[in-house]
Write a protein that holds these residues in place. Structure first.
Motif, PDB file in Angstrom:
ATOM      1  N   GLY A   1      43.635  41.244  28.594  1.00 31.20           N
ATOM      2  CA  GLY A   1      43.529  39.691  28.847  1.00 31.20           C
ATOM      3  C   GLY A   1      42.487  39.146  29.700  1.00 31.20           C
ATOM      4  O   GLY A   1      41.930  40.028  30.507  1.00 31.20           O
ATOM      5  N   ASN A   2      42.289  37.763  29.580  1.00 30.29           N
ATOM      6  CA  ASN A   2      41.309  37.338  30.503  1.00 30.29           C
ATOM      7  C   ASN A   2      41.538  35.847  30.176  1.00 30.29           C
ATOM      8  O   ASN A   2      41.960  35.447  29.164  1.00 30.29           O
TER       9      ASN A   2
ATOM     10  N   SER B   1      47.343  30.853  30.355  1.00 32.81           N
ATOM     11  CA  SER B   1      48.587  30.384  29.462  1.00 32.81           C
ATOM     12  C   SER B   1      49.818  30.925  29.910  1.00 32.81           C
ATOM     13  O   SER B   1      49.741  31.693  30.722  1.00 32.81           O
ATOM     14  N   THR B   2      51.020  30.547  29.479  1.00 32.76           N
ATOM     15  CA  THR B   2      52.184  31.079  29.764  1.00 32.76           C
ATOM     16  C   THR B   2      52.281  32.441  29.450  1.00 32.76           C
ATOM     17  O   THR B   2      53.159  33.353  30.023  1.00 32.76           O
ATOM     18  N   ALA B   3      51.877  32.701  28.234  1.00 35.27           N
ATOM     19  CA  ALA B   3      51.836  33.966  27.650  1.00 35.27           C
ATOM     20  C   ALA B   3      51.237  35.089  28.598  1.00 35.27           C
ATOM     21  O   ALA B   3      51.818  36.064  28.912  1.00 35.27           O
ATOM     22  N   LEU B   4      49.900  34.590  29.080  1.00 34.21           N
ATOM     23  CA  LEU B   4      49.440  35.612  29.777  1.00 34.21           C
ATOM     24  C   LEU B   4      49.777  35.905  31.236  1.00 34.21           C
ATOM     25  O   LEU B   4      50.128  36.967  31.750  1.00 34.21           O
TER      26      LEU B   4
ATOM     27  N   LYS C   1      42.647  35.625  40.525  1.00 34.65           N
ATOM     28  CA  LYS C   1      43.705  34.799  40.996  1.00 34.65           C
ATOM     29  C   LYS C   1      45.113  35.004  40.466  1.00 34.65           C
ATOM     30  O   LYS C   1      45.982  34.917  41.150  1.00 34.65           O
ATOM     31  N   LEU C   2      44.993  35.047  39.154  1.00 38.12           N
ATOM     32  CA  LEU C   2      46.299  35.372  38.383  1.00 38.12           C
ATOM     33  C   LEU C   2      46.963  36.653  38.920  1.00 38.12           C
ATOM     34  O   LEU C   2      48.214  36.877  38.677  1.00 38.12           O
ATOM     35  N   ILE C   3      45.974  37.677  38.941  1.00 36.84           N
ATOM     36  CA  ILE C   3      46.222  38.957  39.412  1.00 36.84           C
ATOM     37  C   ILE C   3      46.994  38.917  40.624  1.00 36.84           C
ATOM     38  O   ILE C   3      48.283  39.586  40.995  1.00 36.84           O
ATOM     39  N   ASP C   4      46.581  38.329  41.652  1.00 36.18           N
ATOM     40  CA  ASP C   4      46.978  38.129  42.947  1.00 36.18           C
ATOM     41  C   ASP C   4      48.544  37.324  42.732  1.00 36.18           C
ATOM     42  O   ASP C   4      49.430  37.922  43.682  1.00 36.18           O
TER      43      ASP C   4
ATOM     44  N   GLN D   1      48.410  47.668  37.997  1.00 35.16           N
ATOM     45  CA  GLN D   1      47.189  48.197  38.018  1.00 35.16           C
ATOM     46  C   GLN D   1      46.250  47.363  37.136  1.00 35.16           C
ATOM     47  O   GLN D   1      46.516  46.651  36.023  1.00 35.16           O
ATOM     48  N   ALA D   2      44.997  46.828  37.751  1.00 35.12           N
ATOM     49  CA  ALA D   2      44.116  46.164  36.901  1.00 35.12           C
ATOM     50  C   ALA D   2      42.580  46.800  36.978  1.00 35.12           C
ATOM     51  O   ALA D   2      42.133  47.393  37.773  1.00 35.12           O
ATOM     52  N   PHE D   3      42.220  46.767  35.599  1.00 41.21           N
ATOM     53  CA  PHE D   3      40.602  47.255  35.386  1.00 41.21           C
ATOM     54  C   PHE D   3      39.826  46.397  34.785  1.00 41.21           C
ATOM     55  O   PHE D   3      40.410  45.510  33.832  1.00 41.21           O
ATOM     56  N   ALA D   4      38.627  46.329  34.959  1.00 37.87           N
ATOM     57  CA  ALA D   4      37.712  45.556  34.187  1.00 37.87           C
ATOM     58  C   ALA D   4      36.829  46.517  33.359  1.00 37.87           C
ATOM     59  O   ALA D   4      36.539  47.582  33.782  1.00 37.87           O
ATOM     60  N   VAL D   5      36.371  46.049  32.172  1.00 39.02           N
ATOM     61  CA  VAL D   5      35.643  46.862  31.361  1.00 39.02           C
ATOM     62  C   VAL D   5      34.415  45.896  30.789  1.00 39.02           C
ATOM     63  O   VAL D   5      34.909  44.854  30.213  1.00 39.02           O
TER      64      VAL D   5
END
Length: 213
Positions: free
Chosen positions: A6-7, A93-96, A125-128, A138-142
């Motif tokens: 997601g993003n 979104s609410t789904a995200l 910010k959403l991760i926080d 856990q969060a990763f960027a690619v």
């Protein structure tokens, strides 16, 4: 394992990665459920094409663009599957938001372009917010749709920018811009299945899946 791709930024290639990851896990013998949390329904379309063509293994797929429905369905059915892959976002979104609360892992694809790098602040910010509600995400960027070749200033600059966001870790498994991804998707396939095989694309997806799982 519940993985969200997601993003909040659209056009980063999240659906392509979600479909490729889901199929890769199914090819490895896992019982996989792919959830399309985007109102455009692109992942659902790809899996429908796959089913109509009779490609195996089959992939269970459902579309839940509403956060409340996504949350309730995953909570009810998560025990039936080894892996759940959620394709969510393109916007806040609410789904995200629901997916982030449910997931063990978040994969944030971004392209080596200024707009994509700037947008990382929104998903950070959403991760926080998600981590304030539940532990263990856990969060990763690619780097996705990266410029071809081993040396690219844009690739390097975009990757370096991730260091400004402690919310996620940059995976050293970039996915480069290759026509084979679009060709495979049009047939409901992963690049791991498409013929003729694109060896480099297969290596990149395999490396990404190995890094995640």
């Amino acid at each position: 394992m519940i993985l969200t791709v997601g993003n909040t930024k659209g056009g980063v290639g999240k659906t392509t990665l979600a479909v490729n990851i889901a199929i890769a896990r199914a090819l490895a013998g896992r019982d996989v459920w792919l959830i399309d949390g985007d109102r455009q329904g692109t992942a659902q379309t790809a899996i429908a094409i796959r089913a109509e063509a009779g490609h195996l293994p089959g992939i269970a797929c459902a579309t839940y663009p509403d956060g409340a429905t996504l949350r309730s369905q995953v909570q009810q059915q998560r025990a039936k599957f080894d892996d759940i892959i959620i394709d969510a976002g393109g916007r806040d979104s609410t789904a995200l938001r629901a997916a982030l609360i449910l997931s063990d892992m978040l994969l944030v694809p971004f392209q080596p372009r200024s707009y994509d790098v700037w947008a990382l602040d929104d998903i950070a910010k959403l991760i926080d917010e998600a981590r304030a509600v539940r532990d263990g995400l856990q969060a990763f960027a690619v780097l996705n749709c990266a410029d071809p070749g081993e040396v690219s200033a844009d690739n390097a600059d975009a990757a370096a920018a991730v260091a400004d966001f402690p919310q996620f870790e940059l995976l050293q498994t970039p996915i480069r811009r290759r026509k084979s991804f679009a060709n495979a998707a049009g047939q409901g396939l992963s690049v791991l299945e498409a013929k003729p095989a694109d060896k480099k694309a297969c290596e990149e997806i395999s490396a990404l899946v190995s890094a995640l799982f």
